[in-house]
Design a protein around this motif. Structure first.
Motif, PDB file in Angstrom:
ATOM      1  N   UNK A 188      15.665   8.605  -4.775  1.00 31.95           N
ATOM      2  CA  UNK A 188      14.809   7.555  -5.319  1.00 31.95           C
ATOM      3  C   UNK A 188      14.303   7.938  -6.709  1.00 31.95           C
ATOM      4  N   UNK A 189      13.897   9.206  -6.881  1.00 28.92           N
ATOM      5  CA  UNK A 189      13.402   9.656  -8.185  1.00 28.92           C
ATOM      6  C   UNK A 189      14.492   9.577  -9.242  1.00 28.92           C
ATOM      7  N   UNK A 190      15.715   9.973  -8.883  1.00 31.85           N
ATOM      8  CA  UNK A 190      16.821   9.911  -9.845  1.00 31.85           C
ATOM      9  C   UNK A 190      17.122   8.475 -10.264  1.00 31.85           C
ATOM     10  N   UNK A 191      17.074   7.545  -9.282  1.00 28.87           N
ATOM     11  CA  UNK A 191      17.330   6.140  -9.603  1.00 28.87           C
ATOM     12  C   UNK A 191      16.247   5.560 -10.500  1.00 28.87           C
ATOM     13  N   UNK A 192      14.997   5.972 -10.260  1.00 28.25           N
ATOM     14  CA  UNK A 192      13.904   5.525 -11.130  1.00 28.25           C
ATOM     15  C   UNK A 192      14.126   5.994 -12.568  1.00 28.25           C
ATOM     16  N   UNK A 193      14.483   7.235 -12.728  1.00 26.13           N
ATOM     17  CA  UNK A 193      14.684   7.794 -14.067  1.00 26.13           C
ATOM     18  C   UNK A 193      15.855   7.135 -14.793  1.00 26.13           C
ATOM     19  N   UNK A 194      16.852   6.707 -14.037  1.00 26.56           N
ATOM     20  CA  UNK A 194      18.045   6.103 -14.653  1.00 26.56           C
ATOM     21  C   UNK A 194      17.885   4.606 -14.921  1.00 26.56           C
ATOM     22  N   UNK A 195      16.748   4.030 -14.530  1.00 31.85           N
ATOM     23  CA  UNK A 195      16.510   2.605 -14.777  1.00 31.85           C
ATOM     24  C   UNK A 195      17.184   1.687 -13.781  1.00 31.85           C
ATOM     25  N   UNK A 196      17.525   2.210 -12.594  1.00 30.53           N
ATOM     26  CA  UNK A 196      18.247   1.401 -11.599  1.00 30.53           C
ATOM     27  C   UNK A 196      17.322   0.683 -10.624  1.00 30.53           C
ATOM     28  N   UNK A 197      15.993   0.849 -10.794  1.00 28.27           N
ATOM     29  CA  UNK A 197      15.026   0.230  -9.898  1.00 28.27           C
ATOM     30  C   UNK A 197      14.177  -0.771 -10.673  1.00 28.27           C
ATOM     31  N   UNK A 198      14.000  -1.971 -10.073  1.00 29.92           N
ATOM     32  CA  UNK A 198      13.134  -2.967 -10.704  1.00 29.92           C
ATOM     33  C   UNK A 198      12.159  -3.510  -9.671  1.00 29.92           C
ATOM     34  N   UNK A 199      11.023  -3.995 -10.154  1.00 29.85           N
ATOM     35  CA  UNK A 199       9.991  -4.580  -9.303  1.00 29.85           C
ATOM     36  C   UNK A 199       9.658  -5.960  -9.850  1.00 29.85           C
TER      37      UNK A 199
ATOM     38  N   UNK B   6      16.902   2.014   1.830  1.00 27.58           N
ATOM     39  CA  UNK B   6      17.642   1.700   0.609  1.00 27.58           C
ATOM     40  C   UNK B   6      18.195   2.959  -0.045  1.00 27.58           C
ATOM     41  N   UNK B   7      17.513   4.076   0.152  1.00 30.59           N
ATOM     42  CA  UNK B   7      17.995   5.375  -0.338  1.00 30.59           C
ATOM     43  C   UNK B   7      17.854   6.393   0.788  1.00 30.59           C
ATOM     44  N   UNK B   8      18.538   7.513   0.620  1.00 31.83           N
ATOM     45  CA  UNK B   8      18.532   8.510   1.680  1.00 31.83           C
ATOM     46  C   UNK B   8      17.461   9.568   1.557  1.00 31.83           C
ATOM     47  N   UNK B   9      16.836   9.672   0.383  1.00 31.33           N
ATOM     48  CA  UNK B   9      15.850  10.746   0.194  1.00 31.33           C
ATOM     49  C   UNK B   9      14.932  10.428  -0.978  1.00 31.33           C
ATOM     50  N   UNK B  10      13.810  11.168  -1.018  1.00 36.05           N
ATOM     51  CA  UNK B  10      12.889  11.032  -2.152  1.00 36.05           C
ATOM     52  C   UNK B  10      13.578  11.421  -3.461  1.00 36.05           C
ATOM     53  N   UNK B  11      14.421  12.439  -3.386  1.00 37.15           N
ATOM     54  CA  UNK B  11      15.103  12.902  -4.585  1.00 37.15           C
ATOM     55  C   UNK B  11      16.021  11.828  -5.162  1.00 37.15           C
TER      56      UNK B  11
ATOM     57  N   UNK C 161       0.821  -1.204   0.000  1.00 33.89           N
ATOM     58  CA  UNK C 161       0.000   0.000   0.000  1.00 33.89           C
ATOM     59  C   UNK C 161       0.851   1.248   0.000  1.00 33.89           C
ATOM     60  N   UNK C 162       2.105   1.088  -0.345  1.00 32.96           N
ATOM     61  CA  UNK C 162       3.071   2.174  -0.358  1.00 32.96           C
ATOM     62  C   UNK C 162       3.595   2.325  -1.777  1.00 32.96           C
ATOM     63  N   UNK C 163       3.996   3.536  -2.151  1.00 33.10           N
ATOM     64  CA  UNK C 163       4.573   3.672  -3.489  1.00 33.10           C
ATOM     65  C   UNK C 163       6.060   3.306  -3.448  1.00 33.10           C
ATOM     66  N   UNK C 164       6.638   3.138  -4.638  1.00 35.06           N
ATOM     67  CA  UNK C 164       8.018   2.667  -4.748  1.00 35.06           C
ATOM     68  C   UNK C 164       8.991   3.630  -4.075  1.00 35.06           C
ATOM     69  N   UNK C 165       8.802   4.917  -4.297  1.00 31.59           N
ATOM     70  CA  UNK C 165       9.694   5.895  -3.675  1.00 31.59           C
ATOM     71  C   UNK C 165       9.614   5.818  -2.160  1.00 31.59           C
ATOM     72  N   UNK C 166       8.395   5.723  -1.639  1.00 32.38           N
ATOM     73  CA  UNK C 166       8.218   5.618  -0.204  1.00 32.38           C
ATOM     74  C   UNK C 166       8.855   4.353   0.348  1.00 32.38           C
TER      75      UNK C 166
END
Length: 407
Positions: free
Chosen positions: A364-375, A357-362, A345-350
């Motif tokens: 997490x957003x950068x990693x998402x944009x770079x393709x470093x996150x998978x589900x 796993x990351x230190x901040x929302x920012x 019930x939580x989003x990926x960034x949260x």
């Protein structure tokens, strides 16, 4: 192959009172003991236990001892300071736990399980000093290296209780010789002095001949230090102290130089099989095929094949591209013990931020944009809410388990 030959091939040769190793080929009654200083054995004890299995397989009759009495005192050998006194309830609990591990490691084999508290609790102190202590040389004890270090300049001292430990263990051997005809003690390298005390008592009090055979200290060839330690400390046989996953991973990550030696000691694989594995390992050590076999075999002995197979499925999902959705509830339970978990019930960034796993929302957003996150093995390009049990991965080795209802 005779027992003496197999002991030599597997590297189980150390100190012994026999003048010729071939004398172990004649079956006899023997004992092997562990003190319940903790509620689990470690893999150092396991090496000795695997040697004990060989003696059993070659027809020797085993008496497996848990030191409910000696465990109250604790072996002072190798220690710089006095042990803390243990209460009887703790020792009794530890005795039960060690006994259960004996039954697991020696499953399918006949043996006698004994507890030295059963004979020590009824011994009269004066009788013990008169009938046994009279025949123990103080000089022999004072010459022991650990005693010298404790009573010498700068030493912490040693209590009468710990000083008497060697006599207690020696009496175990004497008792088992008298009551059951046991004529051999198999022990760890650190127990040599205590074990020969029993040989001496049997000779002096009964005019009998008894022997000691010790397992060598297993050395990590990569570090030169005692084998069996990890960054987190000792490797225990109890899964509550060392999880099945961490236990399996320990063996999977042993050094290339020592893996075949460990396989000889810690598995029951035969000579032809191990030599074939050694050949493959020598050609391509990077494949770590030997470590995979070792991890499988030792985990089966200690925890059973079902638990090992579960760990392998989890490992394949984390590091081998396996399908996360094929994990069972038990597999997920094992996984949840090893990586950070967050509720669904939580989003990926949260989830990335909450798990650490990351230190901040920012970030997490950068990693998402770079393709470093998978589900669940699929790359994510944008944030989304996750409601079902899923595996989130950052980069190559950072994971988060999102726990929810399965779809």
């Amino acid at each position: 192959m005779k027992l003496s030959e197999e002991l030599q091939w597997r590297g189980f040769v150390n100190q012994m009172t026999f003048d010729d190793i071939s004398k172990v080929d004649t079956p006899r009654k023997f004992y092997f003991g562990v003190d319940p200083s903790a509620d689990s054995m470690q893999i150092g004890n396991l090496a000795a236990a695997m040697m004990v299995r060989l003696f059993m397989e070659y027809g020797h009759e085993a008496y497996l001892l848990v030191g409910g009495a000696t465990g109250m005192i604790g072996d002072p050998d190798g220690r710089k300071d006095e042990r803390e006194i243990r209460n009887a309830d703790t020792v009794a609990h530890n005795v039960e736990c060690i006994s259960a591990q004996y039954r697991r490691v020696f499953e399918g084999r006949d043996f006698h399980l004994v507890n030295n508290a059963d004979w020590f609790r009824n011994i009269n102190y004066i009788d013990f000093l008169y009938k046994v202590g009279k025949y123990m040389s103080m000089t022999q004890l004072l010459d022991r290296e650990f005693v010298q270090s404790r009573i010498g300049e700068g030493g912490s001292g040693i209590s009468y209780a710990e000083f008497s430990y060697s006599l207690m263990q020696g009496y175990d051997f004497l008792h088992l010789f008298r009551e059951h005809g046991v004529t051999l003690q198999v022990c760890g390298a650190d127990q040599w002095g205590n074990s020969t005390t029993g040989v001496s008592l049997i000779r002096k009090l009964e005019g009998g001949e008894a022997h000691v055979y010790s397992v060598p200290l297993v050395i990590n060839k990569a570090t030169g230090r005692k084998f069996g330690k990890s960054e987190g400390g000792a490797i225990w046989l109890d899964e509550n102290k060392t999880s099945v996953y961490k236990f399996y991973q320990f063996w999977l990550n042993v050094d290339d130089d020592g893996v075949i030696d460990y396989m000889k000691m810690y598995t029951t694989l035969d000579r032809d099989t191990i030599e074939a594995i050694a050949e493959n390992h020598a050609v391509n050590p990077g494949a770590r095929s030997a470590q995979k076999v070792l991890a499988r075999e030792v985990t089966d002995i200690v925890h059973g094949s079902a638990r090992r197979e579960s760990v392998e499925r989890v490992n394949e999902v984390l590091f081998g591209g396996g399908d996360f959705k094929k994990l069972s509830d038990d597999d997920l339970g094992a996984l949840a013990e090893e990586i950070p978990c967050v509720d669904a019930g939580i989003d990926v960034i949260g989830a990335l931020v909450e798990s650490g796993a990351v230190g901040s929302n920012g970030e997490a957003k950068r990693l998402l944009k770079s393709g470093a996150i998978s589900l669940n093995g699929e790359k994510l390009a944008e944030n989304k809410v996750v409601n079902a049990t899923s595996l989130l991965k950052k980069g190559k080795n950072t994971f988060v388990l999102i726990m929810g209802e399965n779809e």
